[in-house]
Design an enzyme around this catalytic site. Structure first.
Site, PDB file in Angstrom:
ATOM      1  N   GLY A  36       0.859  -1.180   0.000  1.00 49.34           N
ATOM      2  CA  GLY A  36       0.000   0.000   0.000  1.00 49.34           C
ATOM      3  C   GLY A  36       0.891   1.223   0.000  1.00 49.34           C
ATOM      4  O   GLY A  36       1.777   1.356   0.858  1.00 49.34           O
ATOM      5  N   GLY A 225      10.329   7.424 -13.992  1.00 49.10           N
ATOM      6  CA  GLY A 225      11.056   6.162 -13.940  1.00 49.10           C
ATOM      7  C   GLY A 225      12.540   6.410 -13.694  1.00 49.10           C
ATOM      8  O   GLY A 225      12.930   7.139 -12.785  1.00 49.10           O
ATOM      9  N   ASP A 255       7.422   5.089  -3.720  1.00 52.20           N
ATOM     10  CA  ASP A 255       7.162   5.239  -2.290  1.00 52.20           C
ATOM     11  C   ASP A 255       8.465   5.442  -1.518  1.00 52.20           C
ATOM     12  O   ASP A 255       8.510   6.206  -0.554  1.00 52.20           O
ATOM     13  CB  ASP A 255       6.425   4.012  -1.755  1.00 52.20           C
ATOM     14  CG  ASP A 255       5.137   3.744  -2.503  1.00 52.20           C
ATOM     15  OD1 ASP A 255       4.486   4.720  -2.927  1.00 52.20           O
ATOM     16  OD2 ASP A 255       4.783   2.565  -2.680  1.00 52.20           O
TER      17      ASP A 255
END
Length: 319
Positions: A36, A225, A255
């Protein structure tokens, strides 16, 4: 150091690890990882040595227990991670191609994270200075969208910094249709905003940079990226190259980068509140975050791949 509280989905990532042949069947094999995006960012902050906590909800099931234990084991405060008595913990199946790029299949209908309620926010959570981080995946349904924006308003009223990682996942939205006005409304509240190049194009293009600056964003980060990072503050803008590495799994790269930015801000701002205006220091912080993201893609999984400070200490060039 400012505490960083991350709000939103905490879920199970079932990551493809191979295939097994049984008679005429070729059966995919999966390994269970905690995941998550907001949860990954919280762990990224904590593993680097920051103070991080998770706000959200899991189910009263084995997956929810696993996620709570996984966050706590990595130093994340789970005292504001609620448990729903009936709804299930959400699941995601992460499929990897030969280059490590991933695609997702989500099982998240009426799941526990979506049932976090407006009254679950507690005003006392915002009594001390802090930062709130969230993504657009808590906007996918009307109920959790209103709850998310309520939390943002509580944070803003308390003088907290709000960080938003756009993190678009179209297959989480009804009929795969993004509610772009809702996403832009969240972005307009951000002090720190991370968006990928593809996401920027999907939301309206380069002109949004000026719009977000005018709305008050102090730092806008456009990732692409392994391509160079473009950043924009109120006073400056620039481009930084990402370290070249061989990617094994890109699941938590963004993240890790976001968590490293949050860690750097939470560490530096209490003693250097003018950091936003200091281009050299900002670039040093962003170079550190890029190093964290690069480290992460060389390992499989999300949370287990995130670096500890010792892994990337060579890239920390701030006081």
């Amino acid at each position: 150091m400012l505490p960083v509280w991350c709000f939103g989905e905490v879920l199970i990532d079932f990551l493809t690890i191979g295939q097994q042949q049984e008679a005429s069947l070729r059966l995919p094999e999966y390994r269970q990882y905690p995941g998550g995006a907001p949860a990954n960012a919280a762990v990224a902050v904590a593993k680097l040595g920051g103070q991080a906590g998770m706000i959200g909800q899991v189910g009263a099931d084995q997956f929810g227990q696993f996620l709570r234990a996984s966050l706590a084991a990595n130093g994340v405060d789970t005292s504001r991670l609620l448990e729903h008595p009936q709804a299930l913990t959400p699941l995601a199946f992460v499929l990897l191609d030969a280059s490590g790029e991933r695609s997702f299949e989500f099982y998240r209908r009426d799941s526990a994270d979506l049932l976090f309620a407006q009254q679950d926010w507690q005003a006392e959570w915002f009594a001390q200075p802090g930062m709130l981080h969230l993504c657009s995946n808590t906007l996918t349904e009307a109920g959790i969208r209103a709850v998310s924006m309520h939390g943002v308003q509580l944070a803003k009223q308390a003088g907290w910094l709000v960080s938003v990682d756009v993190n678009l996942r179209a297959n989480l939205w009804p009929q795969h249709q993004l509610d772009i006005p809702a996403i832009l409304a969240l972005c307009a509240q951000a002090d720190v905003l991370k968006v990928s190049r593809d996401e920027l194009d999907a939301l309206g293009g380069e002109a949004l940079i000026a719009t977000w600056r005018q709305a008050g964003a102090r730092l806008i980060l456009v990732t692409d990226g392994g391509q160079p990072l473009h950043y924009y503050s109120q006073e400056a803008q620039g481009v930084l190259a990402a370290p070249a590495v061989k990617a094994v799994d890109t699941t938590a790269a963004g993240d890790s980068f976001s968590g490293a930015v949050l860690y750097g801000l939470s560490r530096c701002l209490p003693t250097n509140p003018a950091l936003w205006q200091q281009q050299v220091e900002l670039e040093a912080l962003l170079a550190f975050a890029l190093a964290c993201g690069a480290h992460t893609v060389t390992r499989p999984g999300a949370i287990p791949a995130l670096p500890c400070f010792a892994d990337v200490s060579h890239a920390w060039q701030l006081a």
